[in-house]
Design an enzyme around this catalytic site. Structure first.
Site, PDB file in Angstrom:
ATOM      1  N   GLN A   2      -0.761  18.349   7.641  1.00  0.00           N
ATOM      2  CA  GLN A   2       0.356  18.216   8.570  1.00  0.00           C
ATOM      3  C   GLN A   2       0.858  19.582   9.026  1.00  0.00           C
ATOM      4  OE1 GLN A   2       0.351  15.150   9.828  1.00  0.00           O
ATOM      5  NE2 GLN A   2       2.483  14.687   9.378  1.00  0.00           N
ATOM      6  N   VAL A  39      -1.850   4.378  14.430  1.00  0.00           N
ATOM      7  CA  VAL A  39      -2.177   3.418  13.381  1.00  0.00           C
ATOM      8  C   VAL A  39      -1.526   2.076  13.682  1.00  0.00           C
ATOM      9  CG1 VAL A  39      -1.980   2.900  10.919  1.00  0.00           C
ATOM     10  CG2 VAL A  39      -2.530   5.213  11.668  1.00  0.00           C
ATOM     11  N   GLY A  40      -0.318   2.104  14.238  1.00  0.00           N
ATOM     12  CA  GLY A  40       0.349   0.859  14.600  1.00  0.00           C
ATOM     13  C   GLY A  40      -0.452   0.047  15.608  1.00  0.00           C
ATOM     14  N   CYS A  49      11.189   9.715  11.632  1.00  0.00           N
ATOM     15  CA  CYS A  49      10.849   9.096  12.909  1.00  0.00           C
ATOM     16  C   CYS A  49      12.020   9.211  13.872  1.00  0.00           C
ATOM     17  CB  CYS A  49      10.446   7.644  12.703  1.00  0.00           C
ATOM     18  SG  CYS A  49      11.658   6.659  11.805  1.00  0.00           S
ATOM     19  N   GLU A  73       4.597  13.319  18.759  1.00  0.00           N
ATOM     20  CA  GLU A  73       5.440  13.392  17.565  1.00  0.00           C
ATOM     21  C   GLU A  73       4.779  14.311  16.544  1.00  0.00           C
ATOM     22  OE1 GLU A  73       7.856  10.342  14.677  1.00  0.00           O
ATOM     23  OE2 GLU A  73       5.717   9.991  14.958  1.00  0.00           O
ATOM     24  N   GLY A  82       5.006   4.020  10.458  1.00  0.00           N
ATOM     25  CA  GLY A  82       4.101   5.163  10.536  1.00  0.00           C
ATOM     26  C   GLY A  82       3.800   5.516  11.978  1.00  0.00           C
ATOM     27  N   SER A  83       2.615   6.066  12.189  1.00  0.00           N
ATOM     28  CA  SER A  83       2.272   6.596  13.501  1.00  0.00           C
ATOM     29  C   SER A  83       1.957   5.487  14.496  1.00  0.00           C
ATOM     30  CB  SER A  83       1.062   7.522  13.387  1.00  0.00           C
ATOM     31  OG  SER A  83      -0.117   6.786  13.148  1.00  0.00           O
ATOM     32  N   GLU A  92       7.295  -0.241  12.991  1.00  0.00           N
ATOM     33  CA  GLU A  92       8.300   0.797  13.287  1.00  0.00           C
ATOM     34  C   GLU A  92       7.536   2.103  13.356  1.00  0.00           C
ATOM     35  OE1 GLU A  92      10.290   3.881  13.073  1.00  0.00           O
ATOM     36  OE2 GLU A  92      10.846   3.305  11.025  1.00  0.00           O
ATOM     37  N   LYS A 151       0.869  -1.174   0.000  1.00  0.00           N
ATOM     38  CA  LYS A 151       0.000   0.000   0.000  1.00  0.00           C
ATOM     39  C   LYS A 151       0.899   1.214   0.000  1.00  0.00           C
ATOM     40  CE  LYS A 151      -1.931   2.968   1.946  1.00  0.00           C
ATOM     41  NZ  LYS A 151      -1.915   4.457   1.645  1.00  0.00           N
TER      42      LYS A 151
END
Length: 490
Positions: free
Chosen positions: A333, A236-237, A288, A387, A232-233, A254, A179
């Protein structure tokens, strides 16, 4: 896009073919440097994901039966084509992200180096042999593919992110459904195109365009996808861990970071300032591993602050090779960052420099945040714990090493950390005691290498590591093999 390095409409790659979304819907991708429409992107939904997974399911068994050395040789062909088209790839990356061509070219070089590393792993892909406690028996382990790897990547370093996941997944014998990041669709498209040119069997690399909730979520939930790798964030993780974990899929996460950058009283301040700026502001702070918490000993705090603020004010912002940093990836953002800075100001923070959107003629149409340094914030204030993924850093004053280490570890995150000191004992103590997956002495908070593992602790990940040979553990099963012999039949 200004140059037609990629199609005006970015389709999916499914079963070796370019396909629009089944719905025939598209969305606009904006160039963050000027706010103009760069291309239209296929808005894929669940059925598109299902098509890609079914194609991958058909293609994977013959690939698993291909000797790993031959897999590596084919991946090497892909890498060589990437190398031959490095300038073209870099131009696409620069146009999609707004970063300078120079930085995009260097990033592409890093992706090529990583591809070479994993192509070489086809000649190794080690298991191990060992002894058995039972007579006339040998014991060993072998690696075997999982099946279908679902990969979800962010837009901050797009070509590097693709290489980090695609190459180890393929060398282990898996088929891939990727994706793509909605903000960097053409970078994913050109990788798919190059893979087809190099002769990668159709459907081994399927690339789905679209939004996370519409195309990423069905990939995570698909019962035939054996491993999900996500960068990603943290929010979402957590969702991915919950959904994929429900069906016991393998998951590699990660996630975010609020990475500490410690400056001791004996540091080389010129070097520390240089690396503090790079850690906080290179790639517009969209790492990150960005050094967003700068922790400085009281003995040198005022001097360091004056130096770093002066250098920050002198940074050039724009999309050319003469600039130090570019725009952030999109306006959503940017507005989030502006809101965070204003919230910190209302809580008593002092904005030393920056804190606003750039509106000069070069930047007014793009999504540019002024490089921002802030002080007088608490360790648990929102801006210290969230973050932001942009060019924003906070300064913290501490008395000495014990307080610096405690503050560095006083975070929900644990991705990377750095210390600047001439004291070897202190440096070693920091690397041992700091709660992070990566610890660095006298440089920046970023800078991973292809053969080294990367990942974090706490809310920065689930313990997996990519790249390095450790990534092979993400994309393969380890099988025990016991061979018993009958000595009477020898």
């Amino acid at each position: 896009m200004e140059e037609r390095l990629s199609p005006k409409e970015i389709p999916n790659w499914i079963d070796g073919q370019q396909r629009p979304a089944i719905s025939c819907e598209w969305f606009d991708k904006l160039n963050p440097a000027n706010g103009q429409v760069a291309c239209r992107v296929a808005r894929s939904l669940t059925e598109d994901v299902h098509q890609a997974v079914q194609a991958a399911k058909r293609a994977q068994p013959p690939w698993a039966d291909t000797p790993p050395v031959q897999r590596g040789m084919l991946l090497h062909k892909i890498v060589l084509r990437m190398e031959a088209r490095q300038k073209e790839i870099a131009q696409i990356v620069a146009l999609e992200t707004g970063k300078s061509y120079k930085d995009a070219y260097a990033e592409t070089g890093g992706a090529i180096a990583l591809g070479l590393f994993y192509a070489g792993e086809g000649q190794r892909l080690y298991g191990r042999t060992t002894t058995s406690g039972i007579p006339d028996r040998s014991a060993m382990t072998i690696r075997q593919p999982i099946g279908i790897a679902g990969l979800i990547v962010p837009a901050n370093t797009p070509i590097a992110n693709l290489a980090w996941k695609i190459f180890p997944a393929l060398i282990c014998g898996n088929a891939v459904v990727l994706k793509a990041a909605e903000d960097t669709p053409a970078t994913a498209w050109i990788v798919g195109h190059i893979a087809q040119e190099a002769g990668l069997p159709a459907a081994l690399l399927n690339i789905i365009q679209g939004y996370g909730e519409e195309a990423g979520a069905p990939l995570v939930a698909h019962p035939d996808v054996g491993v999900i790798s996500f960068t990603g964030s943290t929010a979402v993780g957590r969702y991915i861990q919950r959904v994929a974990g429900e069906r016991l899929a393998k998951v590699s996460l990660e996630l975010g970071g609020k990475n500490p950058f410690v400056v001791c009283e004996d540091a080389d301040l010129e070097n520390a300032v240089k690396w503090a700026l790079l850690s906080a502001f290179s790639n517009a702070g969209q790492r990150c591993a960005s050094g967003s918490r700068i922790i400085v000993f009281d003995a040198v705090y005022d001097r360091f602050r004056d130096m770093v603020v002066r250098r920050t004010k002198n940074l050039k912002v724009g999309a050319t090779d003469d600039d130090d940093l570019g725009p952030v990836i999109n306006e959503v953002q940017l507005n989030r960052m502006l809101g965070a800075v204003e919230g910190a100001r209302q809580q008593g923070a002092v904005i030393l420099t920056g804190g606003y959107r750039l509106t000069d003629p070069r930047c007014r149409d793009g999504f540019y945040m002024a490089p921002t340094m802030i002080e007088n914030v608490g360790p648990h204030d929102d801006i210290s714990t969230t973050e932001l993924f942009g060019p924003i850093a906070c300064l913290y004053r501490v008395k000495g090493f014990a307080e610096a280490l405690a503050l560095a570890n006083d975070s929900l995150y644990g991705l990377t950390a750095c210390i600047h000191t001439r004291n070897l004992h202190r440096a070693i103590q920091f690397t041992q005691k700091v709660q992070a997956g990566v610890a660095i002495v006298n440089a920046g908070t970023y800078g991973s290498e292809p053969h080294m593992p990367f990942g974090g602790l706490k809310q920065s990940g689930n313990g997996s590591r990519e790249p390095g040979t450790e990534a092979l553990d993400v994309y393969s099963h380890v099988k025990d093999v016991y061979i018993n012999i009958n000595p009477r039949e020898v």
